[in-house]
Design an enzyme around this catalytic site. Structure first.
Site, PDB file in Angstrom:
ATOM      1  N   GLN A 115     -26.560 -10.297 -13.759  1.00 52.29           N
ATOM      2  CA  GLN A 115     -27.429 -10.244 -14.685  1.00 52.29           C
ATOM      3  C   GLN A 115     -27.492 -11.514 -15.595  1.00 52.29           C
ATOM      4  OE1 GLN A 115     -27.809  -6.255 -17.231  1.00 52.29           O
ATOM      5  NE2 GLN A 115     -26.563  -7.630 -18.445  1.00 52.29           N
ATOM      6  N   SER A 150     -21.429 -11.482 -15.281  1.00 52.22           N
ATOM      7  CA  SER A 150     -20.381 -10.870 -14.354  1.00 52.22           C
ATOM      8  C   SER A 150     -20.831 -11.051 -12.922  1.00 52.22           C
ATOM      9  CB  SER A 150     -20.209  -9.556 -14.484  1.00 52.22           C
ATOM     10  OG  SER A 150     -19.908  -9.410 -15.797  1.00 52.22           O
ATOM     11  N   GLU A 232     -27.652   1.364 -18.300  1.00 51.48           N
ATOM     12  CA  GLU A 232     -26.062   0.766 -18.148  1.00 51.48           C
ATOM     13  C   GLU A 232     -25.102   1.803 -18.248  1.00 51.48           C
ATOM     14  OE1 GLU A 232     -24.032  -3.406 -19.670  1.00 51.48           O
ATOM     15  OE2 GLU A 232     -25.771  -2.712 -20.833  1.00 51.48           O
TER      16      GLU A 232
END
Length: 380
Positions: A115, A150, A232
């Protein structure tokens, strides 16, 4: 609210538990594990569309899978971002051609995603992104820096929020671009070493990287990005809580073993942690069951981040001075090795920052739930 599990759910639980028992530990690496999950259709249970190599499951079956997965000791998912964030966003905003191109590889565990949101000057204030993308014919050239990314060191693709309209400010003029990571000289990934000694996050530099796909309309990236953030904090939070439960169990066992449980202050804190975990679970189930308002995701984030940070503090406090001692042996290659309690304490310091800081979550609740005056946003 009735959030019980029926006969079909329990049959599904048995199937999931049996499959996990037979396959956990058999995969060689994280990519191999993703492909193993994909081969038997376990990726994409929560997608509202099937037919991409995935099976679809009801909400209760998704909860069952998440809980059984966490209990099985299966490895952390490398495909989480693609499966639970990118794919639902693409289903909602993407074209049929984009769905046919990108969903099957995610379902198969063949392509991993990261992301591209946060930047050095745009973390919690996401609307301040400065990464830019210039259109050249049928594609864009992306230039800028992302941070705290990440799994960027493993990912094949990155969905990037970039500014595509010259002179635009804040939420306007942003687009949601899909950037392949394998572009030597144009995409550079630098791992960030943490206090824990690991490198779970990365800096990513784009120098004219090519992006051929825009999800949603050009300039409407903010709405697409906000849709993604809504996905999320869903079923995966329940699996997260199973992990929390195991950590709390370990801390309680330590307190009982070394006698720290006889301290009335520590004993009360342990009970409060137990009660807080139950509160989080019922809040998550209530939210998933549809009894939620505009601030529910922010409330959930505040609940678990603060709870987990307190648990990290408690984990080292029940051990006393022993928690500050490193391993008996060390080397230049590995100067220290953290035990689980030490890792929990250090990593949980970031819980109230990543994923939207506590301050931002409180602002969202104040403005969207309580109706308080909005904070000034400068040039918004």
């Amino acid at each position: 609210m009735d959030f019980g599990f029926g006969e079909e759910d329990e049959a599904f639980r048995g199937e999931a538990r049996q499959w996990l028992a037979a396959n956990v530990g058999a995969a060689v690496g994280r990519r191999d594990w993703e492909r193993t999950l994909g081969k038997d259709g376990w990726v994409g249970l929560g997608w509202r569309e099937g037919g991409f190599g995935n099976r679809t499951g009801s909400l209760t079956q998704q909860v069952v899978w998440a809980e059984e997965y966490a209990r099985s000791g299966a490895p952390p998912r490398s495909g989480h971002i693609g499966e639970n964030l990118f794919a639902p966003t693409l289903i909602q905003h993407g074209t049929e051609e984009q769905k046919r191109r990108f969903l099957p590889p995610v379902a198969a565990g063949a392509e991993l995603w990261c992301q591209g949101y946060s930047e050095p000057g745009a973390g919690s204030d996401l609307a301040a992104v400065r990464t830019r993308a210039v259109r050249e014919g049928n594609h864009h050239r992306v230039t800028g820096q992302k941070i705290w990314t990440s799994l960027a060191h493993e990912a094949d693709w990155c969905f990037v929020l970039a500014r595509t309209e010259e002179g635009s400010r804040r939420h306007r003029g942003l687009s949601f671009l899909l950037v392949p990571m394998d572009q030597p000289g144009r995409v550079e990934v630098r791992p960030i070493r943490q206090l824990t000694g690991t490198s779970d996050f990365n800096e990513v530099f784009f120098d004219g990287a090519r992006a051929e796909h825009v999800v949603g309309a050009q300039g409407d990236g903010w709405n697409v990005a906000m849709s993604l953030l809504g996905f999320e904090r869903g079923v995966s939070t329940l699996a997260q809580q199973i992990g929390f439960e195991e950590e709390l169990k370990r801390v309680v066992e330590t307190a009982v073993r070394n006698g720290a449980v006889r301290d009335p202050v520590l004993r009360e804190r342990l009970v409060r942690q137990w009660a807080g975990l139950r509160t989080m679970r019922w809040h998550a189930l209530r939210t998933l069951g549809g009894a939620s308002g505009p601030g529910a995701p922010s409330v959930a984030k505040l609940l678990w981040a603060d709870w987990h940070q307190r648990l990290g503090e408690l984990a080292v406090q029940v051990r006393g001075a022993e928690a500050a001692v490193g391993p008996a042996r060390w080397s230049a290659e590995e100067p220290y090795r953290l035990d689980p309690d030490q890792h929990l304490f250090l990593f949980s310091r970031a819980d109230t920052i990543y994923g939207g800081s506590d301050q931002i979550q409180r602002t969202i609740i104040a403005e969207r739930v309580l109706g308080l005056p909005r904070e000034p946003k400068g040039d918004g």
